[in-house]
Design a protein around this motif. Structure first.
Motif, PDB file in Angstrom:
ATOM      1  N   VAL A   1      43.456  23.897  56.719  1.00  0.00           N
ATOM      2  CA  VAL A   1      42.446  23.703  57.756  1.00  0.00           C
ATOM      3  C   VAL A   1      41.945  22.268  57.814  1.00  0.00           C
ATOM      4  CG1 VAL A   1      40.044  24.265  58.344  1.00  0.00           C
ATOM      5  CG2 VAL A   1      41.666  26.100  57.852  1.00  0.00           C
ATOM      6  N   TYR A   2      41.639  21.672  56.663  1.00  0.00           N
ATOM      7  CA  TYR A   2      40.974  20.367  56.643  1.00  0.00           C
ATOM      8  C   TYR A   2      41.971  19.214  56.724  1.00  0.00           C
ATOM      9  CZ  TYR A   2      36.795  22.968  55.264  1.00  0.00           C
ATOM     10  OH  TYR A   2      35.730  23.844  55.227  1.00  0.00           O
ATOM     11  N   ALA A   3      42.663  19.096  57.860  1.00  0.00           N
ATOM     12  CA  ALA A   3      43.637  18.018  58.034  1.00  0.00           C
ATOM     13  C   ALA A   3      43.742  17.646  59.507  1.00  0.00           C
ATOM     14  CB  ALA A   3      44.999  18.450  57.496  1.00  0.00           C
ATOM     15  N   TYR A   4      44.179  16.420  59.762  1.00  0.00           N
ATOM     16  CA  TYR A   4      44.413  15.951  61.127  1.00  0.00           C
ATOM     17  C   TYR A   4      45.902  16.018  61.491  1.00  0.00           C
ATOM     18  CZ  TYR A   4      39.738  13.905  61.946  1.00  0.00           C
ATOM     19  OH  TYR A   4      38.398  13.718  62.174  1.00  0.00           O
ATOM     20  N   ASP A   5      46.745  16.001  60.477  1.00  0.00           N
ATOM     21  CA  ASP A   5      48.191  15.910  60.647  1.00  0.00           C
ATOM     22  C   ASP A   5      48.825  16.903  59.678  1.00  0.00           C
ATOM     23  OD1 ASP A   5      50.820  15.056  61.122  1.00  0.00           O
ATOM     24  OD2 ASP A   5      50.356  12.928  60.914  1.00  0.00           O
ATOM     25  N   GLN A   6      50.130  17.045  59.745  1.00  0.00           N
ATOM     26  CA  GLN A   6      50.803  18.015  58.878  1.00  0.00           C
ATOM     27  C   GLN A   6      51.241  17.398  57.548  1.00  0.00           C
ATOM     28  OE1 GLN A   6      52.864  17.664  62.270  1.00  0.00           O
ATOM     29  NE2 GLN A   6      50.789  18.247  62.833  1.00  0.00           N
ATOM     30  N   GLY A   7      51.020  18.157  56.501  1.00  0.00           N
ATOM     31  CA  GLY A   7      51.581  17.791  55.210  1.00  0.00           C
ATOM     32  C   GLY A   7      52.994  18.329  55.097  1.00  0.00           C
ATOM     33  N   TYR A   8      53.569  18.177  53.915  1.00  0.00           N
ATOM     34  CA  TYR A   8      54.987  18.493  53.748  1.00  0.00           C
ATOM     35  C   TYR A   8      55.304  19.976  53.934  1.00  0.00           C
ATOM     36  CZ  TYR A   8      59.413  16.397  52.734  1.00  0.00           C
ATOM     37  OH  TYR A   8      60.673  15.894  52.886  1.00  0.00           O
ATOM     38  N   ASN A   9      54.460  20.850  53.389  1.00  0.00           N
ATOM     39  CA  ASN A   9      54.704  22.289  53.544  1.00  0.00           C
ATOM     40  C   ASN A   9      54.770  22.686  55.007  1.00  0.00           C
ATOM     41  OD1 ASN A   9      54.825  22.851  50.835  1.00  0.00           O
ATOM     42  ND2 ASN A   9      52.739  23.594  50.671  1.00  0.00           N
ATOM     43  N   ALA A  10      53.816  22.179  55.780  1.00  0.00           N
ATOM     44  CA  ALA A  10      53.772  22.501  57.207  1.00  0.00           C
ATOM     45  C   ALA A  10      55.021  21.997  57.919  1.00  0.00           C
ATOM     46  CB  ALA A  10      52.524  21.892  57.838  1.00  0.00           C
ATOM     47  N   LEU A  11      55.440  20.773  57.611  1.00  0.00           N
ATOM     48  CA  LEU A  11      56.600  20.185  58.280  1.00  0.00           C
ATOM     49  C   LEU A  11      57.876  20.963  57.979  1.00  0.00           C
ATOM     50  CD1 LEU A  11      55.790  16.410  57.686  1.00  0.00           C
ATOM     51  CD2 LEU A  11      55.677  17.635  59.867  1.00  0.00           C
ATOM     52  N   GLU A  12      58.024  21.396  56.734  1.00  0.00           N
ATOM     53  CA  GLU A  12      59.222  22.178  56.405  1.00  0.00           C
ATOM     54  C   GLU A  12      59.205  23.529  57.111  1.00  0.00           C
ATOM     55  OE1 GLU A  12      61.173  20.585  52.373  1.00  0.00           O
ATOM     56  OE2 GLU A  12      59.666  22.138  52.063  1.00  0.00           O
ATOM     57  N   ALA A  13      58.033  24.145  57.206  1.00  0.00           N
ATOM     58  CA  ALA A  13      57.929  25.421  57.928  1.00  0.00           C
ATOM     59  C   ALA A  13      58.223  25.214  59.416  1.00  0.00           C
ATOM     60  CB  ALA A  13      56.544  26.023  57.731  1.00  0.00           C
ATOM     61  N   MET A  14      57.734  24.123  59.981  1.00  0.00           N
ATOM     62  CA  MET A  14      58.026  23.808  61.378  1.00  0.00           C
ATOM     63  C   MET A  14      59.520  23.579  61.573  1.00  0.00           C
ATOM     64  SD  MET A  14      54.716  21.332  61.987  1.00  0.00           S
ATOM     65  CE  MET A  14      55.241  20.600  63.542  1.00  0.00           C
ATOM     66  N   SER A  15      60.146  22.961  60.588  1.00  0.00           N
ATOM     67  CA  SER A  15      61.580  22.720  60.660  1.00  0.00           C
ATOM     68  C   SER A  15      62.377  24.025  60.683  1.00  0.00           C
ATOM     69  CB  SER A  15      62.022  21.870  59.461  1.00  0.00           C
ATOM     70  OG  SER A  15      63.386  21.542  59.553  1.00  0.00           O
ATOM     71  N   LYS A  16      61.804  25.059  60.069  1.00  0.00           N
ATOM     72  CA  LYS A  16      62.448  26.380  60.092  1.00  0.00           C
ATOM     73  C   LYS A  16      62.149  27.132  61.389  1.00  0.00           C
ATOM     74  CE  LYS A  16      62.971  27.436  55.200  1.00  0.00           C
ATOM     75  NZ  LYS A  16      62.988  28.549  54.245  1.00  0.00           N
ATOM     76  N   GLY A  17      61.312  26.534  62.237  1.00  0.00           N
ATOM     77  CA  GLY A  17      60.998  27.152  63.514  1.00  0.00           C
ATOM     78  C   GLY A  17      59.824  28.101  63.462  1.00  0.00           C
ATOM     79  N   LYS A  18      58.963  27.923  62.468  1.00  0.00           N
ATOM     80  CA  LYS A  18      57.776  28.773  62.366  1.00  0.00           C
ATOM     81  C   LYS A  18      56.637  28.206  63.216  1.00  0.00           C
ATOM     82  CE  LYS A  18      60.181  30.863  59.183  1.00  0.00           C
ATOM     83  NZ  LYS A  18      60.945  32.080  59.543  1.00  0.00           N
ATOM     84  N   VAL A  19      55.725  29.081  63.620  1.00  0.00           N
ATOM     85  CA  VAL A  19      54.496  28.629  64.283  1.00  0.00           C
ATOM     86  C   VAL A  19      53.484  28.358  63.177  1.00  0.00           C
ATOM     87  CG1 VAL A  19      52.620  29.235  65.841  1.00  0.00           C
ATOM     88  CG2 VAL A  19      54.961  29.943  66.365  1.00  0.00           C
ATOM     89  N   VAL A  20      53.094  27.094  63.028  1.00  0.00           N
ATOM     90  CA  VAL A  20      52.307  26.675  61.869  1.00  0.00           C
ATOM     91  C   VAL A  20      50.874  26.348  62.268  1.00  0.00           C
ATOM     92  CG1 VAL A  20      52.146  25.042  59.956  1.00  0.00           C
ATOM     93  CG2 VAL A  20      54.398  25.790  60.762  1.00  0.00           C
ATOM     94  N   PHE A  21      49.927  26.979  61.563  1.00  0.00           N
ATOM     95  CA  PHE A  21      48.506  26.649  61.684  1.00  0.00           C
ATOM     96  C   PHE A  21      48.212  25.557  60.663  1.00  0.00           C
ATOM     97  CE2 PHE A  21      48.526  30.344  64.165  1.00  0.00           C
ATOM     98  CZ  PHE A  21      47.278  30.562  64.756  1.00  0.00           C
ATOM     99  N   THR A  22      47.854  24.382  61.140  1.00  0.00           N
ATOM    100  CA  THR A  22      47.751  23.220  60.255  1.00  0.00           C
ATOM    101  C   THR A  22      46.901  22.152  60.940  1.00  0.00           C
ATOM    102  OG1 THR A  22      49.109  21.619  59.009  1.00  0.00           O
ATOM    103  CG2 THR A  22      49.894  22.235  61.197  1.00  0.00           C
ATOM    104  N   GLY A  23      46.947  20.924  60.430  1.00  0.00           N
ATOM    105  CA  GLY A  23      46.280  19.814  61.087  1.00  0.00           C
ATOM    106  C   GLY A  23      47.063  19.390  62.326  1.00  0.00           C
ATOM    107  N   ALA A  24      46.425  19.410  63.477  1.00  0.00           N
ATOM    108  CA  ALA A  24      47.069  18.961  64.721  1.00  0.00           C
ATOM    109  C   ALA A  24      45.978  18.430  65.649  1.00  0.00           C
ATOM    110  CB  ALA A  24      47.844  20.100  65.365  1.00  0.00           C
ATOM    111  N   GLU A  25      45.213  17.481  65.133  1.00  0.00           N
ATOM    112  CA  GLU A  25      44.048  16.957  65.835  1.00  0.00           C
ATOM    113  C   GLU A  25      44.442  15.998  66.972  1.00  0.00           C
ATOM    114  OE1 GLU A  25      40.808  17.028  66.176  1.00  0.00           O
ATOM    115  OE2 GLU A  25      40.482  18.726  64.836  1.00  0.00           O
ATOM    116  N   GLN A  26      43.448  15.594  67.752  1.00  0.00           N
ATOM    117  CA  GLN A  26      43.689  14.773  68.928  1.00  0.00           C
ATOM    118  C   GLN A  26      44.406  13.462  68.582  1.00  0.00           C
ATOM    119  OE1 GLN A  26      42.960  15.853  72.145  1.00  0.00           O
ATOM    120  NE2 GLN A  26      44.278  14.117  72.661  1.00  0.00           N
ATOM    121  N   GLN A  27      44.048  12.865  67.439  1.00  0.00           N
ATOM    122  CA  GLN A  27      44.689  11.608  67.042  1.00  0.00           C
ATOM    123  C   GLN A  27      46.190  11.796  66.839  1.00  0.00           C
ATOM    124  OE1 GLN A  27      41.845  12.806  65.925  1.00  0.00           O
ATOM    125  NE2 GLN A  27      40.364  11.211  65.460  1.00  0.00           N
ATOM    126  N   TRP A  28      46.562  12.962  66.310  1.00  0.00           N
ATOM    127  CA  TRP A  28      47.982  13.285  66.123  1.00  0.00           C
ATOM    128  C   TRP A  28      48.655  13.523  67.477  1.00  0.00           C
ATOM    129  CZ3 TRP A  28      50.381  18.208  67.013  1.00  0.00           C
ATOM    130  CH2 TRP A  28      51.711  18.293  66.562  1.00  0.00           C
TER     131      TRP A  28
END
Length: 382
Positions: A286-313
């Motif tokens: 929850v407390y992030a603006y961008d994705q960390g490594y776990n999120a990026l790998e899950a996204m790479s697998k085609g998952k819908v990831v709840f993570t940091g995705a703030e306006q700056q990103w």
């Protein structure tokens, strides 16, 4: 080039090494495997004696009574013993200010040797360090890993390690590094923002993801929607996992016949990535603006990831909200609303999952990212 990578907390350095090898560079990766995560390294450093099952409880007791950290002493000693093997590199890259996990004065001594023995030394900002902690402490982020503490002092015991970064002893280490390394590189928006205007800063290079090692299959939903929530208990408060747990309690009751929930705690990295293979929705932090490594790998697998995705990103990559990843806010009702919308619109899950994979291939490809590292290093080798 001959390159030495020191430290591994997320698989960033492993993916970078794979890219460097592909580009015909000579690479050595050393680290302590980061506890239960057990990441691959070429040479293991870090405590073996005082961290084993017999000595560890005694070591903790000594630390509590005397404030003497025997593991920190052993970490320094073990690194000192291999220093003679770490000479003649074109580039040395440290994954963190406290990568050697010892006392700051020992860390300065050992890094001073690395600087003397090698052509250049670079520092990554991709985790807890002085600049990002100070930025969060001063409430410059909309929210941060320090938010739970700032809202409730009862959480202070969970923040000892983080707050140590603001102590004068660690600040000396920070200042030494920023005055003596060839440059500091950030890995995502969370670490880029605090470094804007810092003299040693050489810019942001997104995390490298080796998609050749990550299977992608377009999501299909024939029965229940599977939600995965994997927890590292040491970061439970700091990453906001409590919001996910509370939201899932509501979702479980609301959609009993439509969802299955997988919840894990503290499992090794290789088991972890296999466990979420079957999921459609991946809850990261929850407390992030961008994705960390776990999120990026899950996204790479085609998952819908709840993570940091703030306006700056969104602005940095010029993308629309909730098309690549779902911005997870520290608000249970909002999380429930976003999860509910996805459960009731399963076609959107498939679409976002495909978008996520395409985004990783475009913006995080390990070869493209590795080339950016090589260019940045080459431009700043003195």
């Amino acid at each position: 080039m001959k390159i030495l990578l020191i430290g591994e907390y997320s698989r960033l350095h492993n993916s970078l090494k794979e890219g460097l090898v592909e580009l015909n560079h000579e690479v050595l990766l050393i680290g302590d495997r980061d506890g239960f995560k057990n990441y691959d390294v070429d040479i293991t450093i870090g405590s073996k004696i005082f961290n084993n099952s017999f000595w560890h409880p005694i070591t903790k007791l000594i630390l509590r009574i005397t404030s003497i950290n025997l593991i920190a002493f052993e970490n320094a000693f073990r690194f000192y013993k291999i220093l003679h093997r770490l000479k003649g590199y074109d580039v040395v890259q440290l994954i963190n200010e406290g990568v050697l996990k010892t006392y700051p004065k020992f860390e300065i001594f050992l890094i001073k040797k690395l600087i003397q023995y090698n052509k250049s030394v670079f520092l990554l900002s991709c985790g807890i360090d002085y600049v990002s902690v100070k930025y969060a402490f001063d409430k410059n982020y909309r929210y941060s890993i320090l938010t739970p503490l700032q809202e409730d002092e009862k959480h202070r015991p969970y923040y000892k390690h983080i707050l140590n970064k603001l102590k004068s002893s660690h600040k000396k280490l920070h200042q030494y590094l920023y005055e003596n390394v060839n440059g500091v590189i950030s890995s995502d928006i969370d670490y880029h923002l605090p470094h804007i205007g810092v003299d040693a800063y050489r810019g942001m290079i997104p995390n490298p993801i080796n998609t050749h090692k990550i299977d992608f299959k377009t999501l299909s939903i024939s029965d229940k929607i599977i939600i995965f929530h994997g927890i590292n208990t040491s970061g439970y408060i700091k990453k906001g996992n409590v919001f996910f747990d509370k939201a899932l309690e509501i979702i479980k009751k609301k959609y009993t016949n439509k969802v299955d929930i997988i919840r894990t705690e503290n499992i090794p990295y290789k088991e972890y990535i296999k466990l979420y293979d079957t999921c459609h929705i991946f809850l990261d932090q929850v407390y992030a603006y961008d994705q960390g490594y776990n999120a990026l790998e899950a996204m790479s697998k085609g998952k819908v990831v709840f993570t940091g995705a703030e306006q700056q990103w969104l602005d940095y990559y010029n993308i629309k909200e909730n098309t690549i990843a779902i911005n997870a806010l520290p608000n249970v009702i909002e999380l429930v609303d976003k999860l509910s919308w996805l459960i009731e619109h399963p076609k959107s899950i498939i679409e976002i999952g495909n978008n996520a994979r395409n985004f990783i291939e475009k913006e995080h490809d390990y070869i493209k990212i590795t080339q950016k590292y090589v260019e940045t290093w080459s431009q700043n080798i003195s």
